[in-house]
Design a protein around this motif. Structure first.
Motif, mmCIF file in Angstrom:
data_model
loop_
_atom_site.group_PDB
_atom_site.id
_atom_site.type_symbol
_atom_site.label_atom_id
_atom_site.label_comp_id
_atom_site.label_asym_id
_atom_site.label_seq_id
_atom_site.Cartn_x
_atom_site.Cartn_y
_atom_site.Cartn_z
ATOM 1 N N ASP A 126 0.829 -1.211 0.000
ATOM 2 C CA ASP A 126 0.000 0.000 0.000
ATOM 3 C C ASP A 126 0.864 1.263 0.000
ATOM 4 O O ASP A 126 0.560 2.241 0.668
ATOM 5 C CB ASP A 126 -0.953 -0.007 1.197
ATOM 6 C CG ASP A 126 -0.232 -0.009 2.538
ATOM 7 O OD1 ASP A 126 0.991 -0.278 2.578
ATOM 8 O OD2 ASP A 126 -0.883 0.261 3.558
ATOM 9 N N ALA A 127 1.936 1.238 -0.793
ATOM 10 C CA ALA A 127 2.903 2.342 -0.812
ATOM 11 C C ALA A 127 2.238 3.685 -1.121
ATOM 12 O O ALA A 127 2.533 4.694 -0.468
ATOM 13 C CB ALA A 127 4.008 2.057 -1.825
ATOM 14 N N ARG A 128 1.368 3.714 -2.081
ATOM 15 C CA ARG A 128 0.712 4.970 -2.460
ATOM 16 C C ARG A 128 -0.141 5.502 -1.299
ATOM 17 O O ARG A 128 -0.134 6.699 -1.005
ATOM 18 C CB ARG A 128 -0.144 4.759 -3.708
ATOM 19 C CG ARG A 128 -0.855 5.981 -4.202
ATOM 20 C CD ARG A 128 0.101 6.943 -4.822
ATOM 21 N NE ARG A 128 -0.612 8.102 -5.355
ATOM 22 C CZ ARG A 128 -0.033 9.037 -6.051
ATOM 23 N NH1 ARG A 128 1.248 8.976 -6.326
ATOM 24 N NH2 ARG A 128 -0.728 10.059 -6.486
ATOM 25 N N ARG A 129 -0.863 4.622 -0.650
ATOM 26 C CA ARG A 129 -1.701 5.020 0.480
ATOM 27 C C ARG A 129 -0.844 5.560 1.619
ATOM 28 O O ARG A 129 -1.154 6.599 2.201
ATOM 29 C CB ARG A 129 -2.520 3.820 0.962
ATOM 30 C CG ARG A 129 -3.455 4.134 2.096
ATOM 31 C CD ARG A 129 -4.170 2.854 2.574
ATOM 32 N NE ARG A 129 -4.766 3.068 3.854
ATOM 33 C CZ ARG A 129 -4.104 3.089 5.012
ATOM 34 N NH1 ARG A 129 -2.816 2.898 5.041
ATOM 35 N NH2 ARG A 129 -4.738 3.301 6.135
ATOM 36 N N GLN A 130 0.229 4.869 1.944
ATOM 37 C CA GLN A 130 1.122 5.317 3.017
ATOM 38 C C GLN A 130 1.717 6.685 2.679
ATOM 39 O O GLN A 130 1.783 7.572 3.530
ATOM 40 C CB GLN A 130 2.258 4.306 3.226
ATOM 41 C CG GLN A 130 1.815 3.001 3.811
ATOM 42 C CD GLN A 130 1.597 3.092 5.323
ATOM 43 O OE1 GLN A 130 1.694 4.144 5.935
ATOM 44 N NE2 GLN A 130 1.292 1.968 5.921
ATOM 45 N N ALA A 131 2.162 6.862 1.452
ATOM 46 C CA ALA A 131 2.755 8.134 1.027
ATOM 47 C C ALA A 131 1.740 9.268 1.100
ATOM 48 O O ALA A 131 2.052 10.374 1.559
ATOM 49 C CB ALA A 131 3.302 8.003 -0.392
ATOM 50 N N THR A 132 0.528 9.002 0.666
ATOM 51 C CA THR A 132 -0.530 10.013 0.718
ATOM 52 C C THR A 132 -0.847 10.381 2.161
ATOM 53 O O THR A 132 -1.019 11.564 2.495
ATOM 54 C CB THR A 132 -1.798 9.501 -0.007
ATOM 55 O OG1 THR A 132 -1.453 9.200 -1.356
ATOM 56 C CG2 THR A 132 -2.901 10.531 0.019
ATOM 57 N N LEU A 133 -0.894 9.385 3.020
ATOM 58 C CA LEU A 133 -1.174 9.641 4.432
ATOM 59 C C LEU A 133 -0.072 10.477 5.077
ATOM 60 O O LEU A 133 -0.356 11.441 5.801
ATOM 61 C CB LEU A 133 -1.346 8.321 5.181
ATOM 62 C CG LEU A 133 -1.662 8.449 6.660
ATOM 63 C CD1 LEU A 133 -2.960 9.219 6.883
ATOM 64 C CD2 LEU A 133 -1.747 7.087 7.287
ATOM 65 N N VAL A 134 1.184 10.157 4.819
ATOM 66 C CA VAL A 134 2.297 10.914 5.402
ATOM 67 C C VAL A 134 2.287 12.354 4.892
ATOM 68 O O VAL A 134 2.459 13.296 5.672
ATOM 69 C CB VAL A 134 3.640 10.218 5.114
ATOM 70 C CG1 VAL A 134 4.816 11.129 5.426
ATOM 71 C CG2 VAL A 134 3.743 8.931 5.927
ATOM 72 N N ALA A 135 2.059 12.547 3.595
ATOM 73 C CA ALA A 135 1.999 13.905 3.051
ATOM 74 C C ALA A 135 0.855 14.688 3.684
ATOM 75 O O ALA A 135 1.011 15.855 4.057
ATOM 76 C CB ALA A 135 1.826 13.855 1.530
ATOM 77 N N THR A 136 -0.288 14.048 3.836
ATOM 78 C CA THR A 136 -1.450 14.701 4.439
ATOM 79 C C THR A 136 -1.192 15.059 5.892
ATOM 80 O O THR A 136 -1.530 16.168 6.341
ATOM 81 C CB THR A 136 -2.684 13.782 4.319
ATOM 82 O OG1 THR A 136 -2.907 13.495 2.940
ATOM 83 C CG2 THR A 136 -3.913 14.421 4.907
ATOM 84 N N LEU A 137 -0.588 14.150 6.635
ATOM 85 C CA LEU A 137 -0.247 14.430 8.034
ATOM 86 C C LEU A 137 0.723 15.595 8.146
ATOM 87 O O LEU A 137 0.551 16.488 8.982
ATOM 88 C CB LEU A 137 0.376 13.196 8.685
ATOM 89 C CG LEU A 137 -0.552 12.152 9.246
ATOM 90 C CD1 LEU A 137 0.239 10.891 9.616
ATOM 91 C CD2 LEU A 137 -1.282 12.681 10.458
#
Length: 94
Positions: free
Chosen positions: A42-53
């Motif tokens: 789920d690399a894309r999901r993790q990256a999106t979450l970190v950017a959003t945080l």
């Protein structure tokens, strides 16, 4: 100050072209972060979450007008980001 933090409302209010340029920068950040999680399914999901945080915490921290609350928001987000970047998982204590 990071343009991601300083200009989201300007991008929204500035019309389609400005929003598109801002979106390209957000997508670039997510793409860069995605390389950190490249071995995760789920690399894309993790990256999106970190950017959003990261961006969200910075925006909220500047907007709340309360130094203690700002510090709390930024500290909690930073801890979660650090944990995810080092383990690829959500912080069980977060």
């Amino acid at each position: 100050m990071c343009p991601m933090v300083a200009h989201p409302l300007d991008a929204h209010r500035g019309g389609a072209q400005r929003a598109e340029l801002y979106g390209e920068q957000v997508a670039s950040l997510i793409g860069l972060l995605e390389t950190v999680f490249e071995d995760e399914p789920d690399a894309r999901r993790q990256a999106t979450l970190v950017a959003t945080l990261a961006v969200g915490a910075a925006i909220l921290g500047r907007a709340v007008g309360d130094d203690a609350l700002a510090t709390e928001i930024e500290t909690v987000a930073a801890a979660e980001i650090r944990h995810r970047l080092t383990t690829g998982e959500a912080d069980p204590d977060g």
